[in-house]
Write an enzyme that holds these catalytic residues in place. Structure first.
Site, PDB file in Angstrom:
ATOM      1  N   SER A   1       1.771  18.021 -39.680  1.00  0.00           N
ATOM      2  CA  SER A   1       0.910  17.084 -40.653  1.00  0.00           C
ATOM      3  C   SER A   1       1.621  14.969 -40.868  1.00  0.00           C
ATOM      4  O   SER A   1       2.783  15.058 -40.260  1.00  0.00           O
ATOM      5  CB  SER A   1       2.022  17.002 -42.086  1.00  0.00           C
ATOM      6  OG  SER A   1       1.871  16.045 -42.941  1.00  0.00           O
ATOM      7  N   ARG A   2      -0.030  14.194 -40.624  1.00  0.00           N
ATOM      8  CA  ARG A   2       0.492  13.247 -39.768  1.00  0.00           C
ATOM      9  C   ARG A   2       1.524  12.160 -40.905  1.00  0.00           C
ATOM     10  O   ARG A   2       1.178  10.954 -40.460  1.00  0.00           O
ATOM     11  CB  ARG A   2      -0.963  12.892 -39.185  1.00  0.00           C
ATOM     12  CG  ARG A   2      -1.336  13.139 -38.072  1.00  0.00           C
ATOM     13  CD  ARG A   2      -2.660  13.127 -37.871  1.00  0.00           C
ATOM     14  NE  ARG A   2      -2.809  13.745 -36.269  1.00  0.00           N
ATOM     15  CZ  ARG A   2      -4.124  14.470 -36.901  1.00  0.00           C
ATOM     16  NH1 ARG A   2      -4.718  15.057 -38.043  1.00  0.00           N
ATOM     17  NH2 ARG A   2      -4.781  15.234 -35.773  1.00  0.00           N
ATOM     18  N   VAL A   3       1.272  12.714 -41.933  1.00  0.00           N
ATOM     19  CA  VAL A   3       2.499  12.391 -43.137  1.00  0.00           C
ATOM     20  C   VAL A   3       3.406  12.019 -42.958  1.00  0.00           C
ATOM     21  O   VAL A   3       4.330  11.630 -42.742  1.00  0.00           O
ATOM     22  CB  VAL A   3       1.611  12.355 -44.659  1.00  0.00           C
ATOM     23  CG1 VAL A   3       2.461  11.299 -45.211  1.00  0.00           C
ATOM     24  CG2 VAL A   3       0.448  11.846 -44.636  1.00  0.00           C
TER      25      VAL A   3
END
Length: 507
Positions: A364-366
């Site tokens: 998850s890039r967040v």
């Protein structure tokens, strides 16, 4: 003659006097060719892209390709009654769908027509299916969490409101189940749920609807179905129509979650329509705009700024791979568009590790920016510990007796793997996930036999409600994981473990 006859005559005369008489021009076209849900039409020079077209027999389509001499029209109804030579006229309107509160709790097709046997939708408004994505200035940072109720997702790949997270994997690895579980978990939240089925079998859609009705809050859900037997045009517009319905709530300052199942079939439909309308094929016979159709769709998911109301639209698109090939054309496109991916592995699925999430390929890039602080503190170094366990497990298969420290890591890793397993359609509350991670990280589960971890997991919610009610309420109210809360949760879990472990006989 009745006494009111003169009044009736006067009213008729008034209507005739107000009628606008004179010539009326109507542009009409002619069907040149028809086949496989696509009609090639000539004679309509003023038609615009995505304009709704009406055929002489009552069928409806929309202009998809505008060439110099003819129009490629995709039909939204059956083609059996359309023949070459039939008349076609434009309406001046682009494809639009009903939006509003009246759609909640309903099952509709991509045009907003009911499929549940109930009354027609009393729409508050109608919006076009193609709408511009919010600009950068209109967006805000993605910081609020989306609790999916899935332990492996919430602890390792936290999602945020306004994020776009791809669910990708081979056929029959639990992709739809993962998306439906995320929708079910919103039954007690303030998020509106939208499920869009594109090209799915009727049996699969029925199972998904039954799960939402049985386990979720169906009164706050919208289900859109464009089945595999429906016209290609309906399947093509379905994701855009579903996004428009969800955007209504986002633009009102509310929060929505949309699951699109799946975009691989949508891409195949786009390829079919493109080839039938004689567009130039490219890689794997897809047209050159196959990346753009999904990019402009998923860019509409966003967290809006306070000036725009602060609403959010979170998207969970689904894509299917062949033999785990993530480097295929459509999966790579979607991975590059989205803010991360949850990869489901077929080998893990057949081994019984469900959800079959590959923690090495998923991301998850967040990430931790949106994870609930109490869960982040409880999980600690879970991802690192689990990754080390997977590597150690591979090495120990070659034989040899590991030392005590390695044996402890293997034991802890095995309990982590058991804790990450989860039955379908039974999402966990935040407090359940926090307690489970606390049990793993503090070693409470190390002495528990692996087969009993499933019983511990299933009995955990009731045990917490009974023995640690105050801690449950504190975490639900946003409290931090202080020492008192830890002690209460640990005590409740210790009593649960004691009840599962048979007492040793006294000598």
């Amino acid at each position: 003659m009745p006494t009111d006859a003169p009044n009736w005559i006067d009213a008729a005369r008034t209507k005739v006097a107000r009628a606008k008489l004179g010539p009326h021009a109507e542009h009409q076209g002619v069907v040149e060719e028809i086949g496989d849900g696509v009609a090639l039409v000539s004679g309509l020079r003023d038609v615009r892209l995505d304009e709704v077209l009406h055929f002489g027999g009552g069928q409806v389509g929309f202009a998809r390709v505008l060439d110099a001499d003819r129009i490629g029209c995709v039909l939204l109804d059956g083609t059996s009654d359309v023949e070459a030579g039939d008349t076609v006229r434009g309406t001046g309107e682009v494809v639009n769908v009903p939006v509003g509160e009246a759609l909640l709790g309903r099952i509709v097709d991509p045009l907003g027509r009911p499929l549940d046997g109930k009354d027609p939708i009393a729409a508050q408004d109608r919006w076009p299916i193609e709408r511009p994505a919010p600009s950068i200035i209109e967006r805000d940072l993605v910081t609020e969490p989306v609790q999916t109720g899935i332990v492996v997702v919430d602890t390792l790949f936290a999602l945020g409101r306004g994020q776009r997270e791809l669910i990708v994997g081979d056929h029959s690895t639990g992709k739809t189940t993962l998306g439906i579980d995320a929708l079910i978990a919103q039954r007690d939240s303030d998020m509106i749920c939208v499920y869009v089925a594109v090209g799915q079998k009727t049996s699969s859609v029925r199972r998904a609807i039954d799960a939402l009705r049985a386990q979720g809050n169906f009164a706050r859900c919208i289900v859109m179905v464009a089945g595999s037997s429906d016209a290609p045009g309906l399947q093509w517009i379905a994701p855009y129509a579903g996004m428009t319905m969800a955007e209504y709530f986002r633009d009102k300052g509310q929060h929505a979650l949309i699951v699109i199942d799946d975009l691989s079939k949508h891409a195949a439909t786009h390829r079919e329509i493109a080839l039938l309308t004689r567009q130039s094929p490219g890689r794997e016979a897809y047209p050159g705009d196959v990346f753009y159709i999904h990019a402009r769709l998923l860019e509409r998911a966003a967290k809006l700024s306070p000036e725009r109301g602060g609403g959010s639209l979170t998207a969970l698109p689904i894509a299917e791979t062949d033999q785990g090939n993530l480097s295929a054309y459509i999966p790579t496109n979607l991975i590059s568009i989205t803010d991360g991916q949850i990869v489901l592995d077929q080998a893990l699925f057949h081994q019984g590790q469900k959800p079959a999430v590959d923690v090495g390929l998923s991301v998850s890039r967040v990430g931790g920016k949106t994870q609930a602080p109490v869960l982040r503190k409880a999980a600690g170094t879970l991802r690192l510990d689990y990754a080390q366990f997977l590597e150690l497990e591979v090495f120990t298969r070659f034989g040899g007796m590991p030392d005590g420290r390695v044996r402890q890591q293997l034991t802890r890793g095995g309990r982590i793997r058991e804790a990450l397993r989860q039955p379908q359609h039974l999402p966990f509350r935040l407090v359940d996930e926090v307690a489970l991670m606390l049990a793993v990280q503090t070693g409470l589960l190390d002495a528990l036999p692996a087969p009993l971890v499933a019983a511990f997991r299933s009995g955990l919610p009731a045990a917490l409600d009974h023995d640690a009610a105050q801690a449950v309420q504190a975490i639900a109210g946003g409290s931090t994981l202080d020492d008192a809360t830890k002690t209460a949760l640990s005590g409740a879990m210790a009593r649960l473990i004691a009840s599962l472990t048979p007492a040793e006989p006294t000598p």
